[in-house]
Design a protein around this motif. Structure first.
Motif, mmCIF file in Angstrom:
data_model
loop_
_atom_site.group_PDB
_atom_site.id
_atom_site.type_symbol
_atom_site.label_atom_id
_atom_site.label_comp_id
_atom_site.label_asym_id
_atom_site.label_seq_id
_atom_site.Cartn_x
_atom_site.Cartn_y
_atom_site.Cartn_z
ATOM 1 N N THR A 83 45.413 63.959 53.844
ATOM 2 C CA THR A 83 45.506 64.643 52.553
ATOM 3 C C THR A 83 44.501 65.789 52.478
ATOM 4 O O THR A 83 44.797 66.839 51.895
ATOM 5 C CB THR A 83 45.290 63.663 51.389
ATOM 6 N N ALA A 84 43.322 65.612 53.079
ATOM 7 C CA ALA A 84 42.339 66.693 53.098
ATOM 8 C C ALA A 84 42.863 67.880 53.903
ATOM 9 O O ALA A 84 42.722 69.042 53.490
ATOM 10 C CB ALA A 84 41.020 66.192 53.685
ATOM 11 N N LEU A 233 34.561 73.507 58.667
ATOM 12 C CA LEU A 233 35.250 74.344 57.684
ATOM 13 C C LEU A 233 35.126 73.816 56.264
ATOM 14 O O LEU A 233 35.065 74.587 55.309
ATOM 15 C CB LEU A 233 36.741 74.456 58.039
ATOM 16 N N ALA A 234 35.135 72.489 56.114
ATOM 17 C CA ALA A 234 35.125 71.916 54.769
ATOM 18 C C ALA A 234 34.651 70.473 54.834
ATOM 19 O O ALA A 234 34.799 69.797 55.865
ATOM 20 C CB ALA A 234 36.521 71.971 54.149
ATOM 21 N N VAL A 241 35.411 62.819 54.327
ATOM 22 C CA VAL A 241 36.187 63.556 55.328
ATOM 23 C C VAL A 241 35.490 64.877 55.647
ATOM 24 O O VAL A 241 35.016 65.577 54.747
ATOM 25 C CB VAL A 241 37.623 63.823 54.825
ATOM 26 N N LYS A 242 35.443 65.184 56.940
ATOM 27 C CA LYS A 242 34.970 66.475 57.415
ATOM 28 C C LYS A 242 36.127 67.159 58.144
ATOM 29 O O LYS A 242 36.886 66.496 58.846
ATOM 30 C CB LYS A 242 33.782 66.322 58.363
ATOM 31 N N LEU A 243 36.229 68.468 57.968
ATOM 32 C CA LEU A 243 37.288 69.239 58.616
ATOM 33 C C LEU A 243 36.658 70.270 59.547
ATOM 34 O O LEU A 243 35.853 71.104 59.113
ATOM 35 C CB LEU A 243 38.156 69.935 57.570
ATOM 36 N N PHE A 244 37.015 70.181 60.829
ATOM 37 C CA PHE A 244 36.448 71.066 61.836
ATOM 38 C C PHE A 244 37.517 71.997 62.413
ATOM 39 O O PHE A 244 38.685 71.611 62.555
ATOM 40 C CB PHE A 244 35.846 70.253 62.987
ATOM 41 N N LYS A 245 37.076 73.185 62.751
ATOM 42 C CA LYS A 245 37.874 74.133 63.530
ATOM 43 C C LYS A 245 37.330 74.134 64.950
ATOM 44 O O LYS A 245 36.109 74.242 65.155
ATOM 45 C CB LYS A 245 37.771 75.538 62.921
ATOM 46 N N GLY A 246 38.220 73.995 65.923
ATOM 47 C CA GLY A 246 37.794 73.984 67.308
ATOM 48 C C GLY A 246 38.510 75.043 68.128
ATOM 49 O O GLY A 246 39.730 75.180 68.040
#
Length: 251
Positions: A83-84, A233-234, A241-246
């Motif tokens: 959902t995140a 990223l967020a 929840v952590k949101l990563f860009k790789g």
């Protein structure tokens, strides 16, 4: 209320298979050949036989999305990372340039992220283990058929196995690889990282959202940062929840 569902009746929820194939070819010029094979790939899967289901509703991309879930399988439940990630995709659609983008989702589960990405205009390949694919295809069809430019494709993906055979680098390229809550306390984390790296080519962006629960999650993050240039990223404190860009590191 804007609900994007296929018409009722039968496993594919349509009047008949012929009508499905005919309607699936209606889209922007040049898309018919892309959409119809995806429909065929969805039709061939057998529904997952869980004893109990619930129908959960989500609201993304201006649509009410109905997801069939079952607590009998980790792969048939929508987890917080999903959902995140959907929220992020919705809020950054133009920035990410999702229209017609080629996307592969690792561990698609019941399909919410793939559905949202499809509704936002992307060409999506949703992948997971064989026992998850029946429920995944059911949810994808219910929520994308007849109302998206591209029908999502469903493919089996066992992390670290037969990657070149099933996803040949010479033939496939993805603008984005998506993953949500694929990291938890299991024994396939090295294979997962190998798969993430394999699917990433120059220009591919990996978006990984995860609820951090265990020390193994942070250990994976350390390994992830060795292979990918990682950017946070967020963060979603209410769900951890952590949101990563790789971006894959290249020698």
């Amino acid at each position: 209320m804007d609900v994007c569902l296929s018409s009722a009746g039968g496993w594919l929820e349509a009047e008949n298979e012929g009508d499905l194939q005919k309607d699936s070819a209606r889209g922007p010029p040049g898309d018919a050949n892309k959409i119809e094979p995806s429909l065929h790939s969805l039709q061939k899967l057998v529904p997952t036989d869980y004893g109990s289901y619930t129908q959960e509703r989500y609201r993304f991309a201006g649509k009410d999305i109905v997801i069939q879930e079952s607590i009998e399988s980790y792969g048939a439940v929508v987890w917080p990372g999903a959902t995140a990630l959907c929220q992020y995709l919705e809020e950054h659609t133009e920035e990410l340039n999702l229209q017609d983008a080629k996307i592969l989702e690792i561990g698609a589960g019941p399909g919410l992220v793939s559905i949202v990405a499809t509704l936002l205009g992307a060409q999506v390949t949703a992948t997971d283990l064989p026992d998850v694919l029946g429920n995944l295809q059911y949810n994808l069809l219910k929520n994308t058929l007849k109302c998206t430019a591209h029908l999502p494709e469903v493919k089996e993906l066992v992390w670290g196995e037969d990657l070149e055979q099933n996803f040949p680098k010479s033939a496939l390229y993805y603008d984005y690889v998506l993953a949500s809550d694929v990291v938890y306390h299991h024994y396939s984390l090295d294979k997962l990282l190998t798969t993430m790296a394999y699917l990433s080519q120059p220009g591919t962006v990996l978006l990984w959202a995860n609820k951090f629960r265990f020390s193994t999650d942070y250990e994976f993050l350390d390994k992830f940062k060795q292979v990918f240039d990682a950017t946070l990223l967020a963060e979603y404190p209410e769900s951890s929840v952590k949101l990563f860009k790789g971006i894959l590191k290249w020698d």
